[in-house]
Design an enzyme around this catalytic site. Structure first.
Site, PDB file in Angstrom:
ATOM      1  N   ARG A  77       0.821  -1.201   0.000  1.00 45.23           N
ATOM      2  CA  ARG A  77       0.000   0.000   0.000  1.00 45.23           C
ATOM      3  C   ARG A  77       0.863   1.262   0.000  1.00 45.23           C
ATOM      4  O   ARG A  77       0.510   2.291  -0.569  1.00 45.23           O
ATOM      5  CB  ARG A  77      -0.925  -0.011   1.223  1.00 45.23           C
TER       6      ARG A  77
ATOM      7  N   HIS B  20       0.699   4.916  -2.200  1.00 51.11           N
ATOM      8  CA  HIS B  20       0.556   6.252  -1.615  1.00 51.11           C
ATOM      9  C   HIS B  20       1.753   7.139  -1.905  1.00 51.11           C
ATOM     10  O   HIS B  20       1.613   8.354  -2.021  1.00 51.11           O
ATOM     11  CB  HIS B  20       0.312   6.142  -0.107  1.00 51.11           C
TER      12      HIS B  20
ATOM     13  N   ASN C 164      -4.170   9.263   4.419  1.00 53.55           N
ATOM     14  CA  ASN C 164      -3.063   8.533   4.991  1.00 53.55           C
ATOM     15  C   ASN C 164      -3.470   7.714   6.184  1.00 53.55           C
ATOM     16  O   ASN C 164      -2.705   6.912   6.685  1.00 53.55           O
ATOM     17  CB  ASN C 164      -2.070   9.554   5.532  1.00 53.55           C
TER      18      ASN C 164
ATOM     19  N   HIS D 277      -5.882  -5.070  -3.871  1.00 51.62           N
ATOM     20  CA  HIS D 277      -6.792  -5.328  -2.758  1.00 51.62           C
ATOM     21  C   HIS D 277      -7.118  -6.814  -2.614  1.00 51.62           C
ATOM     22  O   HIS D 277      -8.103  -7.179  -2.004  1.00 51.62           O
ATOM     23  CB  HIS D 277      -8.073  -4.489  -2.906  1.00 51.62           C
TER      24      HIS D 277
HETATM   25  C1  HEM Z   1      -8.977   4.049  -5.947  1.00 54.29           C
HETATM   26  C2  HEM Z   1      -7.865   3.683  -5.425  1.00 54.29           C
HETATM   27  C3  HEM Z   1      -7.698   3.161  -4.038  1.00 54.29           C
HETATM   28  C4  HEM Z   1      -8.379   3.469  -2.896  1.00 54.29           C
HETATM   29  C5  HEM Z   1      -9.498   4.471  -2.723  1.00 54.29           C
HETATM   30  C6  HEM Z   1      -7.829   2.652  -1.849  1.00 54.29           C
HETATM   31  C7  HEM Z   1      -8.247   2.680  -0.536  1.00 54.29           C
HETATM   32  C8  HEM Z   1      -7.867   1.760   0.415  1.00 54.29           C
HETATM   33  C9  HEM Z   1      -8.427   1.662   1.730  1.00 54.29           C
HETATM   34  C10 HEM Z   1      -9.487   2.581   2.317  1.00 54.29           C
HETATM   35  C11 HEM Z   1      -7.840   0.627   2.363  1.00 54.29           C
HETATM   36  C12 HEM Z   1      -8.122   0.112   3.772  1.00 54.29           C
HETATM   37  C13 HEM Z   1      -7.070   0.547   4.743  1.00 54.29           C
HETATM   38  C14 HEM Z   1      -7.339  -0.008   6.113  1.00 54.29           C
HETATM   39  O1  HEM Z   1      -8.423  -0.515   6.395  1.00 54.29           O
HETATM   40  O2  HEM Z   1      -6.431   0.073   6.954  1.00 54.29           O
HETATM   41  C15 HEM Z   1      -6.895   0.054   1.430  1.00 54.29           C
HETATM   42  C16 HEM Z   1      -6.091  -1.011   1.705  1.00 54.29           C
HETATM   43  C17 HEM Z   1      -5.086  -1.436   0.865  1.00 54.29           C
HETATM   44  N1  HEM Z   1      -4.753  -0.892  -0.356  1.00 54.29           N
HETATM   45 FE1  HEM Z   1      -5.825   0.442  -1.379  1.00 54.29          FE
HETATM   46  N2  HEM Z   1      -6.834   1.878  -2.361  1.00 54.29           N
HETATM   47  C18 HEM Z   1      -6.720   2.151  -3.693  1.00 54.29           C
HETATM   48  C19 HEM Z   1      -5.820   1.608  -4.568  1.00 54.29           C
HETATM   49  C20 HEM Z   1      -4.772   0.805  -4.195  1.00 54.29           C
HETATM   50  C21 HEM Z   1      -3.651   0.459  -5.027  1.00 54.29           C
HETATM   51  C22 HEM Z   1      -3.442   0.946  -6.454  1.00 54.29           C
HETATM   52  C23 HEM Z   1      -2.838  -0.329  -4.293  1.00 54.29           C
HETATM   53  C24 HEM Z   1      -1.499  -0.927  -4.641  1.00 54.29           C
HETATM   54  C25 HEM Z   1      -0.998  -1.048  -5.819  1.00 54.29           C
HETATM   55  C26 HEM Z   1      -3.478  -0.516  -3.015  1.00 54.29           C
HETATM   56  C27 HEM Z   1      -3.019  -1.330  -2.012  1.00 54.29           C
HETATM   57  C28 HEM Z   1      -3.679  -1.576  -0.839  1.00 54.29           C
HETATM   58  C29 HEM Z   1      -3.307  -2.626   0.091  1.00 54.29           C
HETATM   59  C30 HEM Z   1      -2.209  -3.657  -0.105  1.00 54.29           C
HETATM   60  C31 HEM Z   1      -4.185  -2.526   1.165  1.00 54.29           C
HETATM   61  C32 HEM Z   1      -4.192  -3.376   2.448  1.00 54.29           C
HETATM   62  C33 HEM Z   1      -3.356  -2.661   3.469  1.00 54.29           C
HETATM   63  C34 HEM Z   1      -3.128  -3.434   4.738  1.00 54.29           C
HETATM   64  O3  HEM Z   1      -3.762  -4.447   4.983  1.00 54.29           O
HETATM   65  O4  HEM Z   1      -2.254  -3.004   5.509  1.00 54.29           O
HETATM   66  N3  HEM Z   1      -4.635   0.196  -2.984  1.00 54.29           N
HETATM   67  N4  HEM Z   1      -6.931   0.781   0.268  1.00 54.29           N
HETATM   68  C1  LIG Z   2       0.688   6.409   9.980  1.00 57.05           C
HETATM   69  C2  LIG Z   2       0.477   7.857  10.127  1.00 57.05           C
HETATM   70  O1  LIG Z   2       1.396   8.632  10.239  1.00 57.05           O
HETATM   71  N1  LIG Z   2      -0.783   8.251  10.090  1.00 57.05           N
HETATM   72  C3  LIG Z   2      -1.150   9.637  10.263  1.00 57.05           C
HETATM   73  C4  LIG Z   2      -2.175  10.012   9.222  1.00 57.05           C
HETATM   74  O2  LIG Z   2      -2.701  11.281   9.497  1.00 57.05           O
HETATM   75  C5  LIG Z   2      -3.264  11.450  10.797  1.00 57.05           C
HETATM   76  C6  LIG Z   2      -3.807  12.854  10.908  1.00 57.05           C
HETATM   77  O3  LIG Z   2      -4.784  13.091   9.978  1.00 57.05           O
HETATM   78  C7  LIG Z   2      -2.206  11.207  11.858  1.00 57.05           C
HETATM   79  O4  LIG Z   2      -2.777  11.347  13.147  1.00 57.05           O
HETATM   80  C8  LIG Z   2      -1.657   9.824  11.678  1.00 57.05           C
HETATM   81  O5  LIG Z   2      -0.610   9.615  12.590  1.00 57.05           O
END
Ligand code: HEM
Ligand SMILES: CC(=O)N[C@H]1CO[C@H](CO)[C@@H](O)[C@@H]1O
Ligand SMILES: *[C@@H]1O[C@H](CO)[C@@H](O)[C@H](O)[C@H]1NC(C)=O
Ligand SMILES: *[C@@H]1O[C@H](CO)[C@@H](O)[C@H](O)[C@H]1NC(C)=O
Ligand SMILES: *[C@@H]1O[C@H](CO)[C@@H](O)[C@H](O)[C@H]1NC(C)=O
Length: 389
Positions: free
Chosen positions: A106, A110, A138, A236
């Site tokens: 992820r 970003h 973030n 995802h």
């Molecule tokens: C429209 C584009 C995208 C949106 C709005 C989005 C949004 C999100 C959100 C809201 C989460 C959940 C985070 C959480 O619950 O902690 C997530 C997880 C994740 N995203 Fe995306 N994402 C997008 C595209 C991508 C892309 C392009 C990648 C990588 C190439 C990616 C990789 C990941 C991964 C690996 C996770 C799991 C993170 C974890 O388990 O630590 N995402 N994303």
């Molecule tokens: C991992 C990290 O640094 N997350 C930051 C994302 O932004 C919020 C504020 O909007 C911080 O409180 C988090 O520490």
């Protein structure tokens, strides 16, 4: 109109089949890169070969890459073990906590989506100025500590040589592999930014609530077409999505007093029961003592759904696209991929052909990892990834 669309899709499929066939032939050919150092020791489900170094002029990626000074194995003289150290450190961390792989994957998204792959996402805020880390999207981004560990291992071998931006890209590649995805070749030689982009990060990163047209627009502005966008979201397939990112779909979607109608009924019940405790009004104070699915996270206070709930390495991508076809996408942005004609075509193609997906995903990850990189004198190599030198 409909007929020509179908025809062009058929022609397209044919091309894909032919290119897959060619790719097989290429894999059999022993390229100059196929030495033991370059490829991981275990066998990935798919290896995307680097193009022959002698034919770089023909390399499409390179032509698309405005920064001619990025190259394979950039550190071959200054830090020959760099890629190996990054690989083994990511693997050691993964042995301890398997959620490091999704976190690192992820992170590259970003970093690269906001003003390019320049490690600006890692910068800590300095006296009052706001950094990307504090930008809203973030939220729940993790992995900074992991990058610190990898960086310190690399610094032990060759101080001040390997950029944080390269570490992010290479660590993400390793994570894809650990999650059961393809191996793809990566250029190195990125430099780190000397500024953070708080303003840009807060509005340029896509939101999980975006509809399809916004998503397409956002990816198109970085040069990704619909096929590439669909494949990239296949990331995802791994990791955890916390309830707060899709809770609005469960009860009162867009003020309709009902759930998002695109969610499958049975799945809706599963999500509701999984996420019940995350509702702001419900308070649960008993901490969970048993190990929760997402290791260090507290499942009671911060519940979520694991993407690979059928078990790790069941085929990176397979479940994700099949789920979308069944109305079982977690984020609104994910489920929206089935709302457009072309994107839905790709969801179907990937759901039924995991090799096609993995190949596309690998190629798109290469593209993502090369977005607006800083090279040569345009940046620096940070000693500490969290602050400019
Ligand atoms: C429209 C584009 C995208 C949106 C709005 C989005 C949004 C999100 C959100 C809201 C989460 C959940 C985070 C959480 O619950 O902690 C997530 C997880 C994740 N995203 Fe995306 N994402 C997008 C595209 C991508 C892309 C392009 C990648 C990588 C190439 C990616 C990789 C990941 C991964 C690996 C996770 C799991 C993170 C974890 O388990 O630590 N995402 N994303
Ligand atoms: C991992 C990290 O640094 N997350 C930051 C994302 O932004 C919020 C504020 O909007 C911080 O409180 C988090 O520490
Ligand atoms: C490193 O790569 C460059 C460019 O490809 C090449 O000229 C050089 O000989 C390589 N050095 C070593 C030690 O392999
Ligand atoms: C659903 O949301 C709408 C708009 O936000 C609000 O007016 C309505 O009261 C909500 N319904 C329920 C049952 O909470
Ligand atoms: C959610 O929890 C409340 C009690 O906290 C319960 O009454 C309700 O039935 C639960 N809903 C679901 C869908 O599990």
């Amino acid at each position: 109109m409909d007929f020509t669309r179908k025809l062009s899709f058929l022609v397209f499929l044919l091309c894909v089949l032919i290119s897959l066939k060619n790719q097989k032939a290429e894999t059999n050919r022993k390229g100059s890169f196929q030495n033991d150092d370059y490829f991981p020791s275990d066998s990935p489900s798919l290896i995307i070969d680097p193009p022959d170094q002698r034919n770089l002029q023909e390399d499409e990626n390179r032509r698309n890459n405005p920064h001619q000074w990025l190259r394979y194995d950039y550190y071959n003289e200054s830090c020959p073990l760099a890629e190996q150290i990054i690989r083994s450190t990511v693997r050691e961390l993964y042995e301890l906590r398997s959620d490091v792989a999704p976190a690192l994957l992820r992170l590259v998204f970003h970093d690269c989506f906001v003003e390019g792959c320049d490690a600006s996402v890692l910068l800590d805020p300095v006296d009052g100025t706001e950094s990307e880390k504090e930008a809203l999207p973030n939220e729940s981004l993790k992995g900074y500590d992991l990058i610190d560990i990898i960086k310190s291992e690399v610094e032990k071998a060759c101080p001040g040589v390997v950029s944080c931006a390269d570490i992010i890209a290479l660590a993400a590649r390793e994570s894809v592999l650990l999650a059961g995805g393809p191996f793809y070749p990566l250029y190195t030689g990125r430099k780190d930014s000397t500024v953070s982009f708080y303003d840009v990060a807060s509005y340029e990163l896509p939101s999980p609530q975006d509809d399809l047209s916004r998503t397409i627009e956002s990816f198109a502005s970085r040069g990704f077409d619909e096929r590439e966008t669909v494949s990239l979201l296949g990331a995802h397939s791994t990791g955890t999505i916390h309830c707060k990112f899709f809770f609005n779909r469960l009860y009162n979607f867009s003020g309709t007093d009902g759930p998002d109608p695109s969610i499958d009924n049975e799945f809706l019940n599963l999500l509701r029961s999984t996420c019940n405790h995350s509702h702001p009004s419900s308070s649960s104070s008993s901490p969970s003592l048993s190990p929760s699915p997402s290791s260090s996270e507290n499942i009671i206070h911060n519940p979520g759904m694991k993407m690979d709930y059928e078990g790790p390495r069941t085929g990176f991508g397979t479940l994700y696209y099949r789920s979308l076809l069944q109305g079982k996408g977690l984020l609104f942005v994910d489920q929206q991929l089935t709302a457009g004609e072309e994107t839905e075509t790709w969801v179907r193609a990937y759901a039924s052909d995991v090799t096609l997906f993995q190949r596309d995903f690998g190629l798109t990850m290469i593209k993502l990892s090369n977005l607006q990189v800083l090279t040569a004198t345009m940046g620096e190599v940070r000693v500490n990834c969290r602050k400019v030198n």
